[in-house]
Design an enzyme around this catalytic site. Structure first.
Site, short mmCIF file in Angstrom:
data_model
loop_
_atom_site.label_atom_id
_atom_site.label_comp_id
_atom_site.label_asym_id
_atom_site.label_seq_id
_atom_site.Cartn_x
_atom_site.Cartn_y
_atom_site.Cartn_z
N SER A 1 0.71 -1.26 -0.03
CA SER A 1 0.30 -0.09 0.11
C SER A 1 1.10 1.44 0.06
O SER A 1 0.44 2.26 -0.30
CB SER A 1 -0.89 -0.04 1.03
OG SER A 1 -1.87 -0.99 1.18
N CYS B 1 -9.62 -1.70 3.42
CA CYS B 1 -8.69 -0.62 2.89
C CYS B 1 -9.10 -0.18 1.55
O CYS B 1 -10.21 0.18 1.50
CB CYS B 1 -7.36 -0.98 3.09
SG CYS B 1 -6.31 0.40 3.25
N HIS C 1 -7.06 -2.02 9.04
CA HIS C 1 -6.37 -3.12 8.91
C HIS C 1 -6.66 -4.03 9.90
O HIS C 1 -5.85 -3.86 11.08
CB HIS C 1 -4.89 -2.94 8.70
CG HIS C 1 -4.62 -2.42 7.35
ND1 HIS C 1 -3.65 -2.98 6.21
CD2 HIS C 1 -5.16 -0.97 6.80
CE1 HIS C 1 -3.64 -2.17 5.34
NE2 HIS C 1 -4.13 -1.12 5.39
N GLU D 1 -6.01 -7.21 10.47
CA GLU D 1 -4.97 -8.17 10.70
C GLU D 1 -3.87 -7.65 11.77
O GLU D 1 -3.05 -8.46 11.82
CB GLU D 1 -4.32 -8.74 9.12
CG GLU D 1 -3.34 -7.84 8.88
CD GLU D 1 -3.62 -6.42 8.13
OE1 GLU D 1 -2.93 -5.58 8.14
OE2 GLU D 1 -4.96 -6.27 8.16
#
Length: 365
Positions: free
Chosen positions: A48, A249, A334, A336
């Site tokens: 990203s 995202c 995010h 994760e």
């Protein structure tokens, strides 16, 4: 070696170059800042950040070294790294950050007043800049690099997506991941749930995705402006309603566009591991990891059948959506948590449960 960061508005920050240094070349990119106190390797290797020069606001960087286990991809995607102080030596046998940057041919610059730089970006907005060797301000070099202002339409997703389909076998339901710049830890979270994961290119056609017999589809994180990949949005439109979809995202923004919503660029983005987000359906507040420069406009979402499920408590921006009738939801942050807090990891379980419920309904029918 002496070096300097020059922003497109003419601001100059002087420091010392480290990592891979080429005195004859300048490194250009969008200058952004991240407020995480740890996780510099995960940040550097997050796709990203493609096309961006990353400023870390925490003053000491590199003190615990680098290790392959911390990487979110196989290379550094950030164009360059800006820090206040670089810890130069190895730690507990882990490779030093300086050597890690050299291995990946990426330049760093230390000795920068990152607090001043961050305040400037917050005040003036994200802007492009370049890093060059030398300590003298060179107007000619600045003029030569005026093209750094005109690259916002660059298709970064095409640079980071996988070139071929690959599979991470599991005994559970099959999840097809559209790779817009997916992080390894997102795939790892799916594997932990037992999913049979198949990763495909961001530019895969809907018919090719359905030929893989997905039980669910994950739209991954990734770089750039979501409005610059209309072909991907058109593909997602064809996927809606067929199987459960989870967007993260950039995937969140693209899912919103597929439903007819709009996106816009934030003044300086959200990048860090301490962003408070409220789950509007439960009243619970998460501390989240974020990395994005664009957001979904809240206007007209209800008319489009979308419910806002999460909001950023710093600026009120939309952080989560679900469709009122179709099995599709998304979050801007995010879950994760790599790097960052693990408060919102349960969203992967929610996605998995949605897949199981859908499969059960189909079997009953």
């Amino acid at each position: 070696m002496k070096g300097q960061l020059i922003l497109e508005d003419g601001s100059v920050y002087k420091g010392n170059l480290f990592g891979a240094v080429n005195p004859s070349e300048a490194v250009t990119g969008e200058v952004v800042f991240n407020t995480s106190m740890t996780g510099y390797q995960e940040i550097l290797t997050d796709p990203s950040y493609a096309g961006q020069i990353v400023t870390l606001t925490f003053p000491l960087v590199g003190n615990y070294g680098t290790s392959p286990v911390f990487s979110e991809s196989d290379k550094i995607w950030a164009k360059a790294l800006i820090v206040k102080e670089n810890y130069m030596t190895e730690n507990n046998g882990f490779k030093a950050l300086n050597e890690f940057l050299k291995d990946h041919k990426v330049t760093g610059i230390s000795g920068i007043d990152t607090r001043s730089l961050t305040r400037h970006i917050r005040s003036c907005g994200t802007m492009r800049g370049y890093i060059k060797a030398g300590s003298e301000y060179d107007c000619d070099v600045l003029r030569e690099h005026q093209d750094i202002k005109a690259k916002d339409d660059e298709n970064l997703v095409a640079q980071v997506t996988t070139r071929k389909i690959y599979r991470l076998p599991g005994k559970g339901p099959r999840v097809v991941v559209m790779d817009f710049g997916v992080k390894k830890d997102i795939l790892r979270q799916l594997q932990i749930k037992g999913a049979d994961v198949v990763v495909v290119s961001a530019f895969s056609e809907a018919r090719d995705i359905f030929s893989l017999n997905p039980d669910g589809i994950l739209l991954s994180n990734g770089p750039g402006d979501p409005a610059h990949v209309p072909g991907i949005v058109a593909t997602i439109k064809k996927l809606l309603g067929r199987v459960p979809i989870f967007g993260i995202c950039l995937g969140h923004q693209l899912l919103a566009l597929a439903f007819g919503a709009e996106t816009y660029k934030l003044k300086f983005g959200h990048r860090g591991a301490n962003h408070p987000v409220m789950d509007l359906e439960t009243g619970k507040t998460y501390m989240t990891s974020q990395n994005h420069g664009y957001a979904v406009k809240e206007k007209d979402l209800r008319r489009l059948g979308l419910v806002v499920t999460h909001k950023n408590l710093n600026d009120g921006t939309v952080e989560g959506l679900r469709h009122r009738y179709l099995p599709a939801f998304s979050v801007q942050f995010h879950p994760e948590a790599s790097p960052g807090p693990q408060d919102s990891g349960e969203l992967f379980e929610e996605f998995y449960d949605m897949i199981i419920k859908k499969k059960h309904e189909e079997q009953v029918i």
